[in-house]
Design a protein around this motif. Structure first.
Motif, PDB file in Angstrom:
ATOM      1  N   UNK A  97       0.839  -1.191   0.000  1.00 40.54           N
ATOM      2  CA  UNK A  97       0.000   0.000   0.000  1.00 40.54           C
ATOM      3  C   UNK A  97       0.880   1.250   0.000  1.00 40.54           C
ATOM      4  N   UNK A  98       0.729   2.147  -0.992  1.00 38.67           N
ATOM      5  CA  UNK A  98       1.534   3.370  -1.035  1.00 38.67           C
ATOM      6  C   UNK A  98       1.251   4.263   0.180  1.00 38.67           C
ATOM      7  N   UNK A  99       2.326   4.811   0.753  1.00 40.59           N
ATOM      8  CA  UNK A  99       2.166   5.726   1.884  1.00 40.59           C
ATOM      9  C   UNK A  99       2.765   7.098   1.579  1.00 40.59           C
ATOM     10  N   UNK A 100       3.258   7.284   0.341  1.00 39.91           N
ATOM     11  CA  UNK A 100       3.858   8.550  -0.043  1.00 39.91           C
ATOM     12  C   UNK A 100       5.368   8.460  -0.133  1.00 39.91           C
ATOM     13  N   UNK A 101       5.958   9.417  -0.853  1.00 36.83           N
ATOM     14  CA  UNK A 101       7.421   9.507  -1.000  1.00 36.83           C
ATOM     15  C   UNK A 101       8.016   8.251  -1.634  1.00 36.83           C
ATOM     16  N   UNK A 102       7.203   7.552  -2.429  1.00 40.64           N
ATOM     17  CA  UNK A 102       7.688   6.343  -3.079  1.00 40.64           C
ATOM     18  C   UNK A 102       7.790   5.143  -2.165  1.00 40.64           C
ATOM     19  N   UNK A 108      13.324   2.860   8.575  1.00 41.68           N
ATOM     20  CA  UNK A 108      12.230   3.068   7.631  1.00 41.68           C
ATOM     21  C   UNK A 108      10.891   2.975   8.345  1.00 41.68           C
ATOM     22  N   UNK A 109      10.340   4.114   8.747  1.00 41.90           N
ATOM     23  CA  UNK A 109       9.112   4.109   9.565  1.00 41.90           C
ATOM     24  C   UNK A 109       7.858   3.886   8.749  1.00 41.90           C
ATOM     25  N   UNK A 110       7.836   4.419   7.512  1.00 43.11           N
ATOM     26  CA  UNK A 110       6.628   4.301   6.712  1.00 43.11           C
ATOM     27  C   UNK A 110       5.426   4.905   7.405  1.00 43.11           C
ATOM     28  N   UNK A 111       4.381   4.119   7.565  1.00 46.54           N
ATOM     29  CA  UNK A 111       3.151   4.589   8.203  1.00 46.54           C
ATOM     30  C   UNK A 111       3.186   4.482   9.724  1.00 46.54           C
TER      31      UNK A 111
END
Length: 217
Positions: free
Chosen positions: A52-57, A85-88
């Motif tokens: 699932x995309x979370x932004x910033x690639x 890498x925190x992501x969401x």
């Protein structure tokens, strides 16, 4: 959308068939509410078998991959954790639910804000989100019991291995497309490591990783 039914289906139809059979891991994935960490535009895809995309690639990893990582580690209540890498913020929440504390480092300011807001709203109080480039580790708070690298790396930098406690475990996705190894590294003694390739997959590369020809030993 019936989130509880979708969560149950995710565990039973995606994660368990991937040989994630540790009941503690399955219970954890049933408990931490994944939909609370998914961008609003993709909420309906919270439990889908996709990245699932979370932004910033960047992306949230597939649920079965998250389950495999958790099963491979395994986690202890006394563990101190570094996530790169925190992501969401979702995987940090999973880690935090079974450990003492988690320090998650994210290079993208937009995602630092997104992860922090998600974790705060969800009431996770044993995670610290920091902005920075941790592709070679985060030595100021080392050593750690557990290190999780949430993106792909061509090789694991020695600097990361040096930040593991004896008995500590590191999980990373090693290699390059089309195939990467989900790799578990255990520090069995000072400067000595056991390596186990757990499964094959492909994930987005970590930003600012060293290329193979940059490594020096």
């Amino acid at each position: 959308m019936n989130f509880e039914r979708a969560r149950f289906n995710m565990v039973e139809q995606q994660i368990r068939p991937w040989d994630v059979l540790d009941q503690d891991v399955l219970d954890l994935l049933m408990t931490v509410k994944r939909e609370e960490f998914v961008p609003a535009a993709h909420k309906a895809l919270s439990f889908a078998d996709i990245e699932i995309p979370v932004g910033c690639g960047q992306v949230m990893l597939k649920p079965n991959i998250e389950g495999k990582i958790l099963q491979a580690l395994p986690l202890k209540r006394s563990d101190t954790v570094l996530e790169i890498g925190s992501g969401s913020g979702y995987f940090a929440a999973l880690l935090a639910a079974r450990t003492d504390w988690v320090r998650t480092v994210e290079i993208e300011r937009e995602l630092v804000k997104f992860a922090s807001e998600n974790l705060n709203r969800y009431g996770v109080d044993n995670v610290v989100v920091e902005e920075g480039d941790a592709s070679r580790g985060w030595p100021c708070h080392a050593p750690y019991d557990v290190i999780v690298v949430s993106g792909g790396v061509p090789m694991i930098p020695q600097s990361l291995l040096d930040q593991l406690k004896v008995g500590g475990r590191l999980f990373a996705f090693v290699g390059e497309a089309p195939v990467m190894e989900g790799r578990l590294v255990t520090c069995v003694a000072e400067g000595q490591f056991k390596i186990e390739d757990v499964f094959e997959t492909v994930v987005p590369m970590l930003k600012n990783v060293q290329r193979k020809d940059e490594f020096r030993f």
